[in-house]
Design a protein around this motif. Structure first.
Motif, PDB file in Angstrom:
ATOM      1  N   LYS A  77       0.837  -1.194   0.000  1.00  0.00           N
ATOM      2  CA  LYS A  77       0.000   0.000   0.000  1.00  0.00           C
ATOM      3  C   LYS A  77       0.870   1.242   0.000  1.00  0.00           C
ATOM      4  CE  LYS A  77      -3.984  -2.046   2.382  1.00  0.00           C
ATOM      5  NZ  LYS A  77      -4.890  -1.965   3.565  1.00  0.00           N
ATOM      6  N   VAL A 101      -2.434   7.133  -2.045  1.00  0.00           N
ATOM      7  CA  VAL A 101      -3.153   7.163  -3.328  1.00  0.00           C
ATOM      8  C   VAL A 101      -4.193   8.281  -3.287  1.00  0.00           C
ATOM      9  CG1 VAL A 101      -4.601   5.874  -4.925  1.00  0.00           C
ATOM     10  CG2 VAL A 101      -2.835   4.673  -3.598  1.00  0.00           C
ATOM     11  N   ASN A 102      -4.186   9.110  -4.345  1.00  0.00           N
ATOM     12  CA  ASN A 102      -5.184  10.168  -4.476  1.00  0.00           C
ATOM     13  C   ASN A 102      -6.404   9.571  -5.168  1.00  0.00           C
ATOM     14  OD1 ASN A 102      -6.716  12.452  -5.682  1.00  0.00           O
ATOM     15  ND2 ASN A 102      -5.024  13.685  -4.850  1.00  0.00           N
ATOM     16  N   LEU A 103      -7.503   9.466  -4.434  1.00  0.00           N
ATOM     17  CA  LEU A 103      -8.695   8.794  -4.957  1.00  0.00           C
ATOM     18  C   LEU A 103      -9.360   9.576  -6.092  1.00  0.00           C
ATOM     19  CD1 LEU A 103     -10.288   7.392  -1.659  1.00  0.00           C
ATOM     20  CD2 LEU A 103      -8.994   6.163  -3.406  1.00  0.00           C
ATOM     21  N   VAL A 154      -7.597   8.638  -9.203  1.00  0.00           N
ATOM     22  CA  VAL A 154      -7.929   7.268  -9.616  1.00  0.00           C
ATOM     23  C   VAL A 154      -9.292   7.233 -10.295  1.00  0.00           C
ATOM     24  CG1 VAL A 154      -8.504   4.957  -8.762  1.00  0.00           C
ATOM     25  CG2 VAL A 154      -6.473   6.130  -7.907  1.00  0.00           C
ATOM     26  N   ASN A 176      -3.801   0.383  -2.286  1.00  0.00           N
ATOM     27  CA  ASN A 176      -3.146  -0.201  -3.451  1.00  0.00           C
ATOM     28  C   ASN A 176      -3.813   0.371  -4.698  1.00  0.00           C
ATOM     29  OD1 ASN A 176      -3.113  -2.490  -5.645  1.00  0.00           O
ATOM     30  ND2 ASN A 176      -1.360  -2.876  -4.314  1.00  0.00           N
ATOM     31  N   LYS A 177      -3.049   1.092  -5.477  1.00  0.00           N
ATOM     32  CA  LYS A 177      -3.623   1.818  -6.614  1.00  0.00           C
ATOM     33  C   LYS A 177      -4.262   0.862  -7.622  1.00  0.00           C
ATOM     34  CE  LYS A 177      -2.549   5.450  -9.945  1.00  0.00           C
ATOM     35  NZ  LYS A 177      -1.511   6.349 -10.499  1.00  0.00           N
ATOM     36  N   GLU A 207      -8.201   1.010  -8.691  1.00  0.00           N
ATOM     37  CA  GLU A 207      -8.626   1.189 -10.078  1.00  0.00           C
ATOM     38  C   GLU A 207      -9.547   0.047 -10.499  1.00  0.00           C
ATOM     39  OE1 GLU A 207      -5.053   1.484 -12.327  1.00  0.00           O
ATOM     40  OE2 GLU A 207      -4.759   3.625 -11.893  1.00  0.00           O
TER      41      GLU A 207
END
Length: 466
Positions: A327, A330-332, A335, A363-364, A368
């Motif tokens: 992990k 991450v910018n949601l 995404v 986890n990108k 996604e």
């Protein structure tokens, strides 16, 4: 050996009780013997004091010049059988008022009461046999100035014996008190041993693998608390062990089910590819349009196989646990916008994005896949014209469409692997049956949960920050 076997067969409660009982009675017996001897000594001291008073009176009268015979007669008259003896420094008897027996001729310095008197000024003997008149006496001797000893004695008869005897009522009182203490000790030992007995019963049940419950009854004391904590720790460990076993069984069952489902899902595209390939091989003279149709079918089913294998790889990786999935920050919003832009290329539906600029540990790739599967599901099956994605600053999300929704009876099952509402239509659309299962697992790995409901279409609500 038989006695040892019987002792071994006693319960812990009885062992504790008998040990306490033996200790209690031993202490009581020691105290009674001490008290009995003490009281008897006290009564002997009283008798000695009385005779010493007579000796002192005789000594005073002798110092006043009176004759020993007249003094002895006067003092001995009120006291029946009082024997008065005067012994010189050499131990010879110079006077004895006992005229019923021969005059004593032996040396009296070896008599116990005489030795005590010469050493300490006075002495007495409780029960000593007189050789001169063959009788038992209580002797009390007093040392006089000049080395003579005046000795008075009374017969050791039943009256004196009863006087010197200790009061036995005290003994009976102590016995009664000891019995009461023993009864109390029984219940005290029972209370003490309750924790041990219950703990032993618990150990036996645990050894037999029987069900153990945490609400085991123990006394409210230190030993009871220790025993209760042991049981509680065992129950908690056992529950965790059982949960681990159930999880392992579920994992095995799910993997077996997944294998069976994969095998089933693979048969259709593989069979289609095989048939098309065989037709192309066995009929080289097929018209161009037919050849193109079979080749397109091969490509479509190949794509379906690739998608299925990708989804299986994703869900298998998630089954291995969140701890093995890396992990990062991450910018949601980025995404969601990236996935939405990609999905717009494959649909005429309007996709609206209203997501706050929120960053999470995640986890990108899984994130996604989560949003892509939700959008693909809406595009393929909703029959609507709009898809709305909303996310606030706390990572609370909703993905909804304005389509037809699904029947209520199917809602609890749509996250199950390979669950399809309309199997023919799902395969027609190229679905693998794992998309929403991947969504649910991806949300869980990121510490959240997901729900679904009909709301003028289908609406998914979930959180990605736990």
């Amino acid at each position: 050996m038989v006695m040892a076997g019987k002792i071994k067969a006693l319960s812990f409660h009885h062992k504790v009780f008998f040990a306490l009982l033996a200790l209690c009675w031993a202490l009581v017996m020691a105290f009674l013997l001490f008290q009995y001897h003490r009281e008897k000594t006290f009564r002997s001291e009283l008798m000695n004091m009385e005779l010493q008073m007579h000796n002192d009176r005789i000594a005073d009268d002798l110092r006043n010049g009176e004759d020993i015979a007249s003094v002895a007669q006067r003092i001995a008259t009120p006291i029946p059988n009082l024997r008065i003896t005067l012994i010189d420094k050499s131990g010879n008897v110079v006077f004895d008022n006992n005229d019923r027996t021969p005059f004593p001729q032996t040396n009296h310095n070896n008599r116990p009461e005489i030795r005590q008197a010469r050493s300490h000024g006075s002495g007495y003997t409780v029960d000593r046999h007189s050789q001169s008149d063959n009788a038992d006496y209580f002797y009390s001797a007093t040392l006089l100035p000049g080395g003579c000893v005046i000795r008075s004695a009374v017969p050791y008869d039943n009256i004196l014996r009863d006087f010197l005897k200790a009061d036995r009522s005290f003994i009976w009182i102590m016995v009664a008190v000891t019995i009461l203490v023993s009864i109390a000790g029984y219940f005290i030992a029972r209370r003490i041993s309750t924790s041990i007995s219950n703990l032993n019963h618990f150990a036996q049940k645990a050894g037999r693998g029987e069900k153990i419950y945490e609400d085991w009854a123990f006394p409210h004391d230190e030993l009871g608390e220790i025993a209760a904590n042991i049981v509680r720790l065992y129950v908690q460990r056992d529950q965790k062990h059982q949960e681990a076993i159930m999880q392992e069984r579920d994992k095995i069952r799910i993997k077996k089910q997944l294998t069976n489902n994969i095998n089933h899902e693979l048969k259709t595209p593989v069979a289609s590819i095989k048939i098309c390939a065989e037709l192309l091989r066995d009929h080289p003279g097929l018209p161009v349009d037919k050849r193109a149709e079979f080749i397109n079918r091969i490509c479509e089913n190949s794509d379906r196989l690739v998608a299925l294998l990708d989804d299986v790889a994703s869900i298998t990786r998630m089954d291995d646990g969140a701890t093995v999935i890396p992990k990062d920050k991450v910018n949601l919003r980025e995404v969601v916008e990236h996935v939405a832009a990609s999905s717009r290329l494959h649909t005429d539906m309007q996709i609206s994005v209203n997501v706050a600029d929120v960053v999470v540990d995640g986890n990108k790739g899984l994130l996604e896949s989560l949003f892509r599967n939700l959008l693909d599901n809406a595009i393929a099956y909703s029959g609507g014209s709009e898809i709305n994605i909303y996310g606030d600053e706390n990572a609370n999300f909703s993905v909804s469409d304005n389509g037809c929704g699904i029947p209520e009876e199917h809602l609890p099952h749509i996250f199950e692997r390979f669950y399809r509402i309309d199997k023919g239509r799902s395969r027609e659309k190229g679905g693998t049956g794992l998309g929403l299962a991947i969504v649910k697992n991806a949300v869980a790995i990121h510490g959240g949960s997901i729900t679904v409901r009909n709301d003028d279409g289908l609406r998914f609500d979930f959180n990605l920050r736990g």
